[in-house]
Design a protein around this motif. Sequence first.
Motif, PDB file in Angstrom:
ATOM      1  N   ARG A   1      49.758  36.999  38.660  1.00 60.53           N
ATOM      2  CA  ARG A   1      49.110  38.292  38.303  1.00 60.53           C
ATOM      3  C   ARG A   1      48.540  38.927  39.509  1.00 60.53           C
ATOM      4  NH1 ARG A   1      48.587  36.889  32.956  1.00 60.53           N
ATOM      5  NH2 ARG A   1      47.634  38.988  32.344  1.00 60.53           N
TER       6      ARG A   1
ATOM      7  N   ALA B   1      37.683  40.174  32.576  1.00 59.96           N
ATOM      8  CA  ALA B   1      37.970  41.313  33.352  1.00 59.96           C
ATOM      9  C   ALA B   1      36.920  41.934  34.013  1.00 59.96           C
ATOM     10  CB  ALA B   1      39.077  42.232  32.672  1.00 59.96           C
TER      11      ALA B   1
ATOM     12  N   GLU C   1      42.988  33.886  33.786  1.00 60.43           N
ATOM     13  CA  GLU C   1      43.999  35.104  34.126  1.00 60.43           C
ATOM     14  C   GLU C   1      43.524  36.397  33.928  1.00 60.43           C
ATOM     15  OE1 GLU C   1      47.248  34.469  31.429  1.00 60.43           O
ATOM     16  OE2 GLU C   1      47.907  32.282  32.409  1.00 60.43           O
ATOM     17  N   SER C   2      42.552  36.649  33.052  1.00 58.67           N
ATOM     18  CA  SER C   2      41.989  37.792  32.747  1.00 58.67           C
ATOM     19  C   SER C   2      40.991  38.236  33.873  1.00 58.67           C
ATOM     20  CB  SER C   2      41.295  38.027  31.340  1.00 58.67           C
ATOM     21  OG  SER C   2      40.625  39.197  31.145  1.00 58.67           O
TER      22      SER C   2
ATOM     23  N   ASP D   1      43.090  39.427  36.815  1.00 63.62           N
ATOM     24  CA  ASP D   1      43.547  40.793  36.273  1.00 63.62           C
ATOM     25  C   ASP D   1      42.237  41.630  36.846  1.00 63.62           C
ATOM     26  OD1 ASP D   1      45.785  40.095  35.413  1.00 63.62           O
ATOM     27  OD2 ASP D   1      45.311  40.208  33.112  1.00 63.62           O
TER      28      ASP D   1
ATOM     29  N   THR E   1      42.350  41.931  40.684  1.00 63.81           N
ATOM     30  CA  THR E   1      43.282  42.464  41.120  1.00 63.81           C
ATOM     31  C   THR E   1      43.393  44.098  41.066  1.00 63.81           C
ATOM     32  OG1 THR E   1      44.811  40.817  40.658  1.00 63.81           O
ATOM     33  CG2 THR E   1      46.112  43.174  40.808  1.00 63.81           C
ATOM     34  N   ALA E   2      42.825  44.537  39.771  1.00 62.85           N
ATOM     35  CA  ALA E   2      42.715  45.997  39.203  1.00 62.85           C
ATOM     36  C   ALA E   2      41.606  46.690  40.171  1.00 62.85           C
ATOM     37  CB  ALA E   2      42.291  46.260  37.903  1.00 62.85           C
TER      38      ALA E   2
ATOM     39  N   SER F   1      44.532  43.997  47.870  1.00 64.10           N
ATOM     40  CA  SER F   1      44.911  43.058  47.197  1.00 64.10           C
ATOM     41  C   SER F   1      44.341  41.667  47.293  1.00 64.10           C
ATOM     42  CB  SER F   1      46.529  42.988  47.230  1.00 64.10           C
ATOM     43  OG  SER F   1      46.696  42.609  48.591  1.00 64.10           O
TER      44      SER F   1
END
Length: 312
Positions: free
Chosen positions: A18, A64, A104-105, A108, A111-112, A120
């Motif tokens: 991801r 997130a 995973e969230s 995300d 990353t965002a 990154s």
Amino acid sequence: MSISEGGEFGLIGRIVSRLGTSPSTLLGPGDDAAIVRAADGRVVASTDVLVDGRHFRRDWCGPADIGHRAAAANLADIAAMGAVPTALLVALCVPPGVESEWVESLADGLTAEAALVGASVVGGDTTASPTLTIAVTALGDLGGAEPVRRDGAQPGDVLALSGRIGYAAAGLTVLSRGFRTPKKLVEAYRRPAVPYASGPLAARLGATSMIDVSDGLLQDLGHIATASLVAIDVHRDAFDVPDQMRDAAKALGVDPYQWVLAGGDDHPLAATFPPGVALPAGWQVIGAVHDGEGVTVDRKPWTGGLGWDHFR
């Protein structure tokens, strides 16, 4: 599926899949270490740790949101040096029963937020822990410029701020009282809106000192005052307290200026500039630097709280 069911390497694989990449990344996750371009020859580095129940609560913030918060806390430090963030390294200590989808969230969100500045996540580590803990290291590039440190403020300089302030602290108070509105304040606590570009811009304008306001404006300005051996005075009427914040403060019995002057987690940038510098849009004069020591509000000691201290 929980993390314990998928195993450590299954979790790492799901996270890595991801993560994006950035132009500064020469070698990303998957080897013993990452390789990040450092054309300047110097690397700006900063680390922050976020602990569940101390820096965030999972019933107040989604994964997130927590990823955005964790990344922003570090990326703002890089910007406050006048540098451009290039990469993040993330160490995750997590209870085995946490769902893989939650992590995973989180990835995300990390990353965002990093993508907002062209950076990154290039690597990190995972381990089991009874307490969910996220440790993030950010790297940055000065691009040939000199860093803007905390020890350069001079008497006669103007004090300016870029970014919103008081919103996250107000949101935290709202959440701690069991409410979920006003949404604007709650969302400000969940996801900072950091003026990353203002850091390098301030450096180009000749900022004499700068800091990321993470723990409270008056407390963090105290770091500049101490390092620079000067006094800093903040002008209370320089802050336009929005109606939603005033209404929430009235309903909760709080002085809104306590949020503005001593609240954290918004991560605006505060900087001092030589007199006569024309500040661009996004920077607002909020005070001045004088001979002496300490931080005052309208030339008087502030009697409210100064900000967040982990051990106070």
